[in-house]
Design an enzyme around this catalytic site. Structure first.
Site, PDB file in Angstrom:
ATOM      1  CG  HIS A 111       3.004   8.320   3.870  1.00  0.00           C
ATOM      2  ND1 HIS A 111       2.071   7.744   3.034  1.00  0.00           N
ATOM      3  CD2 HIS A 111       4.166   8.360   3.169  1.00  0.00           C
ATOM      4  CE1 HIS A 111       2.652   7.431   1.882  1.00  0.00           C
ATOM      5  NE2 HIS A 111       3.913   7.795   1.937  1.00  0.00           N
ATOM      6  CG  HIS A 115       1.016  10.855  -0.861  1.00  0.00           C
ATOM      7  ND1 HIS A 115       1.001  10.155  -2.052  1.00  0.00           N
ATOM      8  CD2 HIS A 115       1.892  10.204  -0.065  1.00  0.00           C
ATOM      9  CE1 HIS A 115       1.820   9.123  -1.966  1.00  0.00           C
ATOM     10  NE2 HIS A 115       2.364   9.110  -0.765  1.00  0.00           N
ATOM     11  CD  GLU A 191       4.272   5.673  -0.936  1.00  0.00           C
ATOM     12  OE1 GLU A 191       5.223   5.913  -0.159  1.00  0.00           O
ATOM     13  OE2 GLU A 191       3.377   6.490  -1.189  1.00  0.00           O
TER      14      GLU A 191
END
Length: 498
Positions: A111, A115, A191
């Site tokens: 993940h 980004h 997030e």
């Protein structure tokens, strides 16, 4: 607030916190505990060939475009479906790697890379990348799941070559600048806070953690806060080097696209992919895919000030290639979904019972498949005083599934399931997603026509057998957050589900 973690067949662990936490507050850490069980894996059957005994397929299925597939000597696969008359196209890279492939030390790397991919490459600054996409009128996106990482672009058909150039650049030439890595930590932490404000996301993460405790499927996609703060450029580069290999990648396209051209572009931009790991990398635990063991158990997080309870109840489901994969799709359709604002779901006995008793605000059935296991269950939002009644209704309906499903029920479910599947293939982006996922999952593309034939072959006996396999005398996993003081014990739920 009270947190109770319960293992299937094991002891309870109780954590008590002060009751003064605000209504929407969430714990900043998580506790899990559970035991072990097993799961089965069945190879995907060969393609289905229609016979004279099968019902005729609709003409729109027979006339559907075919998926062209090319496998390079490196193991890289290129698959596409051309849609005549389409002026736009979706092209993307599907990678057989996600949070499940991580270790406890680098959990969150896939993940994090998602980004970093948009923060600039050795050829493009972040600003140039953004301008280039905007000037094409295109859309560039990515997502990470537990088993796959995906990067894709939606563009005009005439710009597919530019999209492939950009996709290769962000995947293979990302700068991973240490300063950018440091700045992105705060973005990911924000997030994480946002995700934890959504009860469904929070509950389903807890559900995976207790259902698959001790294996990669139990880890979150974002990773723990400690990893987000400590992952380095070298950690991210190592993840790329060990997982972004040609045999693990599929380049998929759909829409206004030519397969020969896509293959040429794939060779041009991805022809230099590594095909295998070196000896040191093969010995590393960073490349090991552990078995997804369903272990059962539950985690309960009680907020005394919450008026609602959010509960996810799940059993071990099927892998993508299990003999029960399609029967469970029908079973999911039969159990159905309910939303108080939308009125009754007259095709589901459970939803009718819930509506008649006003037992829940909403219920959704999920059927999540992985390579070697799965989760089949329900997610419910309930007023705290009705939690016990709702669970009694759910367990009663699940128990009778193994006996009460009729051929009429199954025929209705077949129609609904096929309609849902076809609606899910509207648009070239959805088709591209389907192609990429299926090639990673099955090694080939199952056409809608073949899927329809597989569904038509099923009978009520098949669905009842799947229900018996999933629910009868089986441990479950459960995660519950909010006003859950009325939630029955683990043993009560287990004993009343069959």
């Amino acid at each position: 607030m009270t947190i109770l973690i319960r293992a299937a067949g094991g002891r309870s662990i109780l954590h008590r916190f002060g009751a003064s936490i605000a209504n929407n507050a969430k714990p900043s850490h998580r506790f899990y505990y559970s035991n072990a069980a097993s799961s089965a894996h069945v190879a995907v059957p060969p393609p289905v060939v229609p016979t004279s005994h099968d019902p005729p397929l609709p003409s729109y299925l027979l006339a559907a475009p075919t998926t062209e597939i090319t496998r390079f000597p490196s193991g890289l696969r290129v698959a596409s479906e051309s849609m005549p008359g389409s002026n736009t196209a979706t092209v993307g890279v599907w990678i057989d790697a996600g949070s499940r492939y991580e270790t406890s030390r680098n959990n969150g790397a896939a993940h994090f890379l998602e980004h970093m991919a948009f923060k600039g490459t050795s050829r493009r600054t972040q600003h140039r990348l953004e301008v280039e996409i905007e000037d094409m009128g295109g859309h560039l996106n990515a997502y990470t799941s537990r088993e796959q990482t995906v990067y894709f672009a939606r563009v005009f058909g005439s710009d597919v070559h530019r999209a492939m150039d950009i996709l290769a650049d962000i995947l293979l030439n990302s700068r991973l600048d240490p300063m950018s890595v440091s700045r992105e930590r705060d973005v990911i932490l924000r997030e994480m806070k946002e995700v934890n404000r959504h009860e469904e996301e929070l509950v389903l993460d807890h559900l995976h953690a207790t259902a698959f405790d001790g294996s990669g499927l139990g880890r979150t996609i974002l990773g723990p806060e400690s990893n987000i703060l400590s992952l380095s450029r070298d950690d991210l580069r190592m993840y790329i080097d060990t997982h972004y290999l040609a045999p693990s990648m599929v380049i998929a396209g759909a829409g206004g696209i030519d397969h020969v051209e896509l293959c040429e572009l794939a060779d041009k931009y991805f022809g230099g992919l590594r095909t295998e790991l070196d000896e040191e990398q093969r010995r590393s635990d960073a490349v090991c895919l552990d078995e997804g063991k369903f272990v059962g158990g539950d985690v309960r997080i009680h907020f005394e000030s919450d008026a609602l309870a959010h509960v996810a109840l799940a059993y071990e489901g099927s892998s993508w290639t299990s003999e029960y994969a399609y029967p469970l799709m029908l079973l999911q359709t039969l159990i159905g979904n309910y939303d108080r604002a939308a009125g009754k779901n007259v095709s589901s006995r459970l939803c009718l019972d819930v509506a008649d008793g006003e037992l829940a605000n909403s219920i959704s059935t999920f059927n999540t498949c992985y390579k070697d296991t799965g989760l089949f269950g329900l997610y419910a939002v309930i007023e705290r005083e009705k939690v016990g009644d709702l669970m009694a209704c759910v367990t009663h309906n699940l128990a009778r599934m193994a006996d009460d499903v009729t051929e009429e029920d199954v025929e209705r479910a077949k129609i609904a399931l096929k309609a849902t599947m076809l609606m899910g293939l509207d648009g070239n982006t959805n088709v591209c997603e389907d192609i990429g996922r299926q090639l990673l999952t099955y090694g080939r593309r199952l056409t809608p026509a073949e899927i329809f034939l597989r569904i038509e072959e099923l009978s009520a006996d098949d669905v009842r057998a799947a229900a018996h396999c999933v629910f009868h005398d089986k441990d479950h996993a459960m995660a519950a957050v909010g006003g859950i003081e009325g939630l029955p014990s683990y043993e009560w739920i287990r004993n009343n589900s069959y």
